[in-house]
Structure formats: structure tokens, C-alpha cells
Design a protein around this motif. Structure first.
Motif, mmCIF file in Angstrom:
data_model
loop_
_atom_site.group_PDB
_atom_site.id
_atom_site.type_symbol
_atom_site.label_atom_id
_atom_site.label_comp_id
_atom_site.label_asym_id
_atom_site.label_seq_id
_atom_site.Cartn_x
_atom_site.Cartn_y
_atom_site.Cartn_z
ATOM 1 N N VAL A 214 0.839 -1.189 0.000
ATOM 2 C CA VAL A 214 0.000 0.000 0.000
ATOM 3 C C VAL A 214 0.883 1.251 0.000
ATOM 4 O O VAL A 214 1.745 1.413 0.856
ATOM 5 N N THR A 215 0.673 2.121 -0.978
ATOM 6 C CA THR A 215 1.412 3.383 -1.046
ATOM 7 C C THR A 215 0.481 4.578 -1.051
ATOM 8 O O THR A 215 0.930 5.716 -0.978
ATOM 9 N N GLY A 216 -0.799 4.351 -1.163
ATOM 10 C CA GLY A 216 -1.780 5.430 -1.173
ATOM 11 C C GLY A 216 -3.151 4.881 -0.868
ATOM 12 O O GLY A 216 -3.351 3.659 -0.805
ATOM 13 N N THR A 217 -4.081 5.777 -0.644
ATOM 14 C CA THR A 217 -5.445 5.361 -0.300
ATOM 15 C C THR A 217 -6.449 6.118 -1.151
ATOM 16 O O THR A 217 -6.171 7.247 -1.561
ATOM 17 N N PRO A 218 -7.622 5.512 -1.435
ATOM 18 C CA PRO A 218 -8.023 4.155 -1.068
ATOM 19 C C PRO A 218 -7.303 3.102 -1.906
ATOM 20 O O PRO A 218 -6.931 3.351 -3.046
ATOM 21 N N PHE A 219 -7.124 1.936 -1.322
ATOM 22 C CA PHE A 219 -6.381 0.839 -1.936
ATOM 23 C C PHE A 219 -7.210 -0.420 -1.732
ATOM 24 O O PHE A 219 -7.629 -0.713 -0.615
ATOM 25 N N PHE A 220 -7.438 -1.177 -2.798
ATOM 26 C CA PHE A 220 -8.368 -2.307 -2.730
ATOM 27 C C PHE A 220 -7.717 -3.627 -3.138
ATOM 28 O O PHE A 220 -6.903 -3.678 -4.059
ATOM 29 N N ILE A 221 -8.126 -4.675 -2.446
ATOM 30 C CA ILE A 221 -7.696 -6.036 -2.741
ATOM 31 C C ILE A 221 -8.944 -6.906 -2.785
ATOM 32 O O ILE A 221 -9.808 -6.815 -1.894
ATOM 33 N N LEU A 222 -9.080 -7.722 -3.821
ATOM 34 C CA LEU A 222 -10.223 -8.623 -3.942
ATOM 35 C C LEU A 222 -9.710 -10.054 -4.065
ATOM 36 O O LEU A 222 -8.996 -10.386 -5.009
#
Length: 245
Positions: A214-222
Motif C-alpha cells: 500500500v502506497t496510497g489510499t483508497p487501496f483495494f484487494i479482492l
């Protein structure tokens, strides 16, 4: 990311946090998934638990599609996602096909800490409603960070993490914010001074950086695959392609 590093970013410029592009290779795609009924008299959005990785999971624990969001409470892009997604995402979670785990990420350092501490102050069941409300009102309370004076900043160098969080929570009006939502001032201040909770937020952020990139937000994982997505429409498309239809 130790507390001194977090202190140095207290007055970060109020700009959109970087939205990290993820590698979509391996992102799940599949046939429509059948709905899964919640236990009688309940809705899946009301089934919330604290996770071992420092997040909060909403929905069917056995949902075939597991969405993870790393978000920062002071991130305007995260607030935009929350406002845009809330109704439709809740419908998808209520289908039993998808669970959502939100993991706090301190993208702006110490200024993210008070909001997260207060969002979890009333237990897991209140975390998502309070987070959504904080995002909805973000421009109002976040703008008050400008009331932190140079003298405050100097004083913070000698304060404990809990004292810093309490000062910022007061300056940004967050204590008053949660007081109108059933959390007493004493309870709010106890949550803001909870060193173990602060350490847990730092640990979750460190783990997100190291293990999930993670380097920024929002960050998503599915389902373990990073998504090249930052808006609700983009995430919704990935969920639909994966079978949430």
C-alpha cells in the motif's frame, strides 16, 4: 512508521491522497454467484467483527468474494468512495456474496489517528456507521486542522501519542462530533489516550505497506488480488465481473 515520523506529517497538505494502481492480474472473474441469506432477523451489513490484521469486517464471514479496503480517515478520495459507494455496497454485502474488510491506514500520519480511535470507540458494530459519518462530514472537521498553532506543534514534540491524539481530537472538533453520537467526553478522551490502540493502528499501517504494497489510499484487494481501482464505479465493476450479480 514510528510516532516521531507520524508527528512530522501532522499538518500535511489537505490534498487527495495518492491512489495506488494495483496489479489486476489474477483478479477474480466468474459466473453469477447465488445470494446467501443472512441469519433470520438480521442483515449481513450488521454482522461486523474485528479482524486479526487490525481491520473491521462487515458481512457474511464465508462470502466467496472478500473485498479489502485500506483507507485513511483524512483522505478525501476515501471520503468520496464512502459517499458514492455506501448504498450500493451495502446492497451487495447484504446479498451474502461479498464481505468488506476495512483496514485503517495512516496515510497522513498522526492526523489520521484521532478519527480512527474515535470510530472504534464504541466497538465493532459502531465502526462502519461512525466511519461513514466522519467521511460525510470530513470537509468540516478536517479544515479545523488549521487551528493547530506553531506553539501546539512545539508542545506536541514533548507529548505522548495519546496526548497528541487528544489535542488534535479537540482542535478538529472530533470529540464534539462523537458526543452528539452517543459517546461521552470521558469515553472519547479515554479512547484517544489508548496507547495500545494507537500502536495497533501503526502496526496495521506498517503491515499494509510491507505485505500488501500500500502506497496510497483508497487501496483495494479482492480475493488476494490488488485492484487498479480507486472509485466506486471501478470497484463495483470488478465485483460484478467476479460474480456479484
Amino acid at each position: 512508521m514510528r510516532i516521531k515520523t507520524l508527528i512530522s506529517t501532522t499538518l500535511a497538505v489537505l490534498a487527495l491522497a495518492a491512489c495506488s494502481g494495483g496489479d489486476t492480474a489474477g483478479a477474480p472473474k466468474g459466473e453469477p454467484i447465488a445470494k446467501v441469506a443472512a441469519p433470520a432477523g438480521t442483515a449481513w451489513v450488521d454482522v461486523v467483527s474485528k479482524t486479526e490484521l487490525g481491520g473491521y469486517k462487515m458481512g457474511n464471514p464465508d462470502a466467496p468474494l472478500k473485498l479489502v479496503e485500506y483507507g485513511a480517515i483524512t483522505c478525501p478520495g476515501c471520503a468520496q468512495f464512502s459517499v458514492q459507494s455506501s448504498e450500493q455496497l451495502h446492497e451487495i454485502v447484504n446479498s451474502g456474496r461479498v464481505s468488506l474488510e476495512f483496514r485503517p491506514f495512516l496515510i497522513h500520519g498522526i492526523q489520521d489517528v484521532p478519527g480512527f480511535l474515535l470510530a472504534q470507540c464504541s466497538g465493532p458494530e459502531a465502526f462502519f456507521p461512525l466511519t461513514d459519518q466522519l467521511y460525510a462530514e470530513q470537509p468540516t472537521w478536517l479544515s479545523k486542522i488549521s487551528t493547530v498553532t506553531e506553539a501546539d506543534q512545539q508542545a506536541m514534540q514533548k507529548m505522548s501519542p495519546g496526548q497528541i491524539a487528544t489535542l488534535l481530537g479537540t482542535k478538529m472538533g472530533l470529540i464534539e462530533f462523537v458526543k452528539s453520537r452517543g459517546i461521552s467526553e470521558d469515553q472519547a478522551k479515554a479512547c484517544l489516550s489508548d496507547k495500545a490502540a494507537i500502536d495497533a493502528l501503526i502496526k496495521t499501517t506498517e503491515r499494509g505497506t510491507k505485505d500488501d504494497g500500500v502506497t496510497g489510499t483508497p487501496f483495494f484487494i479482492l480475493n488476494g488480488a490488488k485492484l487498479d481501482a480507486s472509485s466506486w464505479n471501478q470497484v463495483k465493476t470488478k465485483l460484478i465481473e467476479a460474480g456479484a450479480r
